[in-house]
Design a protein around this motif. Structure first.
Motif, PDB file in Angstrom:
ATOM      1  N   UNK A 250       1.822   3.191  10.801  1.00 41.20           N
ATOM      2  CA  UNK A 250       2.789   2.389  10.061  1.00 41.20           C
ATOM      3  C   UNK A 250       2.535   2.506   8.557  1.00 41.20           C
ATOM      4  N   UNK A 251       2.691   3.689   7.987  1.00 39.31           N
ATOM      5  CA  UNK A 251       2.346   3.883   6.569  1.00 39.31           C
ATOM      6  C   UNK A 251       3.172   3.023   5.618  1.00 39.31           C
ATOM      7  N   UNK A 252       4.396   2.660   5.999  1.00 37.00           N
ATOM      8  CA  UNK A 252       5.238   1.849   5.111  1.00 37.00           C
ATOM      9  C   UNK A 252       4.593   0.502   4.799  1.00 37.00           C
ATOM     10  N   UNK A 253       3.851  -0.056   5.741  1.00 34.00           N
ATOM     11  CA  UNK A 253       3.149  -1.342   5.502  1.00 34.00           C
ATOM     12  C   UNK A 253       2.082  -1.188   4.431  1.00 34.00           C
TER      13      UNK A 253
ATOM     14  N   UNK B 229      -2.291 -14.956   6.168  1.00 35.67           N
ATOM     15  CA  UNK B 229      -2.885 -15.083   7.508  1.00 35.67           C
ATOM     16  C   UNK B 229      -2.477 -13.953   8.457  1.00 35.67           C
ATOM     17  N   UNK B 230      -2.040 -12.820   7.912  1.00 31.83           N
ATOM     18  CA  UNK B 230      -1.702 -11.698   8.791  1.00 31.83           C
ATOM     19  C   UNK B 230      -2.964 -11.073   9.385  1.00 31.83           C
TER      20      UNK B 230
ATOM     21  N   UNK C 180       3.450 -10.302  -2.211  1.00 30.43           N
ATOM     22  CA  UNK C 180       4.721  -9.643  -2.518  1.00 30.43           C
ATOM     23  C   UNK C 180       5.823 -10.648  -2.830  1.00 30.43           C
ATOM     24  N   UNK C 181       5.571 -11.924  -2.639  1.00 29.94           N
ATOM     25  CA  UNK C 181       6.545 -12.984  -2.886  1.00 29.94           C
ATOM     26  C   UNK C 181       6.364 -13.503  -4.310  1.00 29.94           C
ATOM     27  N   UNK C 182       7.159 -12.985  -5.230  1.00 28.62           N
ATOM     28  CA  UNK C 182       7.034 -13.333  -6.645  1.00 28.62           C
ATOM     29  C   UNK C 182       7.256 -14.825  -6.864  1.00 28.62           C
TER      30      UNK C 182
ATOM     31  N   UNK D 208      -4.917  -4.560   3.641  1.00 31.67           N
ATOM     32  CA  UNK D 208      -4.978  -4.047   5.014  1.00 31.67           C
ATOM     33  C   UNK D 208      -5.895  -2.837   4.968  1.00 31.67           C
ATOM     34  N   UNK D 209      -6.808  -2.745   5.924  1.00 33.43           N
ATOM     35  CA  UNK D 209      -7.848  -1.714   5.835  1.00 33.43           C
ATOM     36  C   UNK D 209      -7.982  -0.850   7.082  1.00 33.43           C
TER      37      UNK D 209
END
Length: 91
Positions: free
Chosen positions: A85-88, A33-34, A53-55, A76-77
């Protein structure tokens, strides 16, 4: 058949989920829901609020459900945000 739709609370994922339900598939939606909206989730779909990302979360989803296929729409687009914020976006 049960289909896992990642990003199913977003525009494309929710439309695809609705079509899958119309065609008789069972649908499990995984979305953090981000960017998506709870109101976009079709009523007959099972919703799991979680992150790809949550295994541990993914393991629970697959342990609980007999998934026949996965349709991946979680992303994310936003170009401007990706530059700020390239790390995201590397995640």
């Amino acid at each position: 058949m049960k289909i896992l739709v990642t990003g199913g609370a977003g525009y494309i994922g929710s439309v695809v989920s609705m079509e899958l339900l119309t065609l008789g598939y069972e649908v499990v939606i995984l979305d953090n829901l981000s960017k998506g909206h709870r109101g976009a989730i079709p009523k007959n779909a099972e919703f799991i609020c979680g992150d790809l990302a949550d295994v541990s979360c993914l393991n629970q989803v697959f342990a609980k459900n007999r998934i026949s296929g996965v349709m991946h729409f979680a992303a994310s687009i936003e170009v401007g945000e990706s530059m700020q914020e390239p790390e995201r976006y590397f995640e």
